[in-house]
Design an enzyme around this catalytic site. Structure first.
Site, PDB file in Angstrom:
ATOM      1  CD  GLU A 229      -3.392   7.921  -1.170  1.00  0.00           C
ATOM      2  OE1 GLU A 229      -4.042   8.783  -1.754  1.00  0.00           O
ATOM      3  OE2 GLU A 229      -3.249   6.768  -1.626  1.00  0.00           O
TER       4      GLU A 229
ATOM      5  CG  HIS B 145       9.890 -17.707   4.604  1.00  0.00           C
ATOM      6  ND1 HIS B 145      10.421 -18.963   4.770  1.00  0.00           N
ATOM      7  CD2 HIS B 145       8.545 -17.859   4.568  1.00  0.00           C
ATOM      8  CE1 HIS B 145       9.438 -19.850   4.810  1.00  0.00           C
ATOM      9  NE2 HIS B 145       8.281 -19.198   4.688  1.00  0.00           N
TER      10      HIS B 145
ATOM     11  CE  LYS C 103      -1.345  12.037  -9.478  1.00  0.00           C
ATOM     12  NZ  LYS C 103      -2.727  11.607  -9.427  1.00  0.00           N
TER      13      LYS C 103
HETATM   14  O1  PA5 Z   1      -5.425   8.138  -3.785  1.00  0.00           O
HETATM   15  C1  PA5 Z   1      -4.968   8.940  -4.579  1.00  0.00           C
HETATM   16  O2  PA5 Z   1      -5.382  10.105  -4.705  1.00  0.00           O
HETATM   17  C2  PA5 Z   1      -3.851   8.493  -5.498  1.00  0.00           C
HETATM   18  O3  PA5 Z   1      -3.287   7.308  -5.067  1.00  0.00           O
HETATM   19  C3  PA5 Z   1      -4.384   8.382  -6.943  1.00  0.00           C
HETATM   20  O4  PA5 Z   1      -5.283   7.320  -7.044  1.00  0.00           O
HETATM   21  C4  PA5 Z   1      -3.204   8.194  -7.907  1.00  0.00           C
HETATM   22  O5  PA5 Z   1      -2.361   9.305  -7.862  1.00  0.00           O
HETATM   23  C5  PA5 Z   1      -3.677   7.975  -9.343  1.00  0.00           C
HETATM   24  O6  PA5 Z   1      -4.640   8.908  -9.723  1.00  0.00           O
HETATM   25  P1  PA5 Z   1      -5.950   8.391 -10.472  1.00  0.00           P
HETATM   26  O7  PA5 Z   1      -6.574   7.380  -9.564  1.00  0.00           O
HETATM   27  O8  PA5 Z   1      -6.797   9.596 -10.672  1.00  0.00           O
HETATM   28  O9  PA5 Z   1      -5.449   7.794 -11.748  1.00  0.00           O
END
Ligand code: PA5
Length: 339
Positions: A207, A223, A316
């Protein structure tokens, strides 16, 4: 992003202050489930790492639309969504309500806050304005404080040590490391003791650095995963990073040394990062911190913005247009009528 990372000690401290003020009912339970996705769910993985050898209550993390069949009225369920609007987590919340599990919400707002208020459920309201993944200390330390209030653990000293370690930790070696890793496919390994931490490091590289990465854990990787290295052609762009800990058992140490020897020369590089601190919480959080800094440095070297996560946002939005699940869930548990 780096400013958020530098704030980790402060966030841990604030989380403790905020969560301490929340009234938690005298819940009785015999298992714990953390419901969430992505950056929010990782707090549950870290909790599992932290407590799996200390408490006899089973802990599980659920990353899906629905809860496993064993979740019942004797289950403590943490519904965690930083934004408060993640559809899988909200769908799990509805399951929790229907099964009458003991619910605690952790969020910065959104539907999750609304729904917790509506059902008169306890929730920890953490500050908004962060990326979910950079709010990790808020999420993890909120869970820990709730468990302390419920008498499950007493981690006061570990929390203090962790905050001190996070304040002191040096990041220069990680900067150098980022330079040697920047054009590679990154593979992160750790012992099973740190399976939440290693997953966190991998997802931060995805990310923040916008890079492909994968992870696995010892001893399991010995393994299957190691056989993949017999194909040298497909591995010559892989860079292996191993998260190490001074307390790892002899057998894990031996496995790591032998594995390194077997794959040496077949990958672009192998490096290690060592955990700092005495307590498990400090050691875990030191690796999380160093992994976060590494992912940030890689983003800088790759000339990308570590904050934006365009693909997640677009996905989303498209899902919402297609399914509008959250509104259906609201109707399903008649939240609007109860307002
Ligand atoms: O790091 C991120 O932005 C995502 O992995 C979010 O955490 C994920 O989409 C879930 O969203 P939230 O943490 O707001 O529930």
């Amino acid at each position: 992003m780096i400013e958020f990372i530098k704030k980790y000690p402060e966030m841990c401290l604030n989380a403790v202050k905020i969560a301490e003020k929340v009234d938690i009912p005298d819940y009785k339970f015999n298992k714990i489930v953390i419901c969430g996705m992505g950056g929010s769910a990782v707090s549950g993985d870290l909790l599992k790492d932290l407590l799996k050898n200390r408490i006899s209550i089973p802990i599980d993390v659920c990353r899906d639309y629905h809860l496993p069949a064993y979740v019942d009225k004797d289950t403590l369920t943490f519904c965690i969504s930083y934004s408060g609007n993640t559809e899988e987590t909200l769908s799990q919340f509805v399951d929790c309500v229907k099964r009458k599990s003991k619910i605690i919400g952790i969020t910065s707002g959104g539907k999750l806050e609304e729904w917790c208020k509506n059902f008169n459920l306890p929730y920890v309201l953490i500050p908004s304005g962060y990326q979910p993944r950079s709010a990790l200390p808020y999420l993890l330390f909120s869970i820990i404080v709730c468990l302390q209030k419920l008498g499950v653990v007493n981690l006061h000293k570990e929390i203090d040590e962790t905050i001190e370690i996070l304040k002191k930790i040096k990041i220069d070696s990680v900067k150098k490391l980022a330079n040697s890793m920047k054009d590679s496919t990154i593979v992160v390994y750790s012992s099973d003791e740190f399976s939440g931490v290693v997953r966190r490091v991998k997802t931060q590289i995805n990310e923040n650095s916008k890079m492909p990465a994968k992870y696995d854990v010892f001893p399991e990787l010995d393994h299957n995963e190691i056989v993949g290295y017999q194909n040298e052609r497909l591995n010559n762009n892989s860079f292996v990073l191993i998260l190490r800990d001074k307390d790892e058992p002899e057998e894990i140490k031996a496995r790591i040394e032998i594995t390194k020897d077997l794959i040496k020369g077949k990958v672009k590089g192998i490096e290690e990062i060592w955990a700092e601190g005495k307590s498990k919480l400090a050691r875990m959080m030191s690796l999380v911190f160093l992994g976060d800094v590494l992912s940030y440095e890689l983003a800088v070297l790759n000339n990308v913005d570590p904050v934006e996560v365009e693909n997640i946002v677009v996905l989303k939005k498209r899902l919402k247009e297609r399914l509008n699940l959250v509104e259906k869930l609201e109707n399903n548990i008649k939240i609007k009528k109860m307002k």
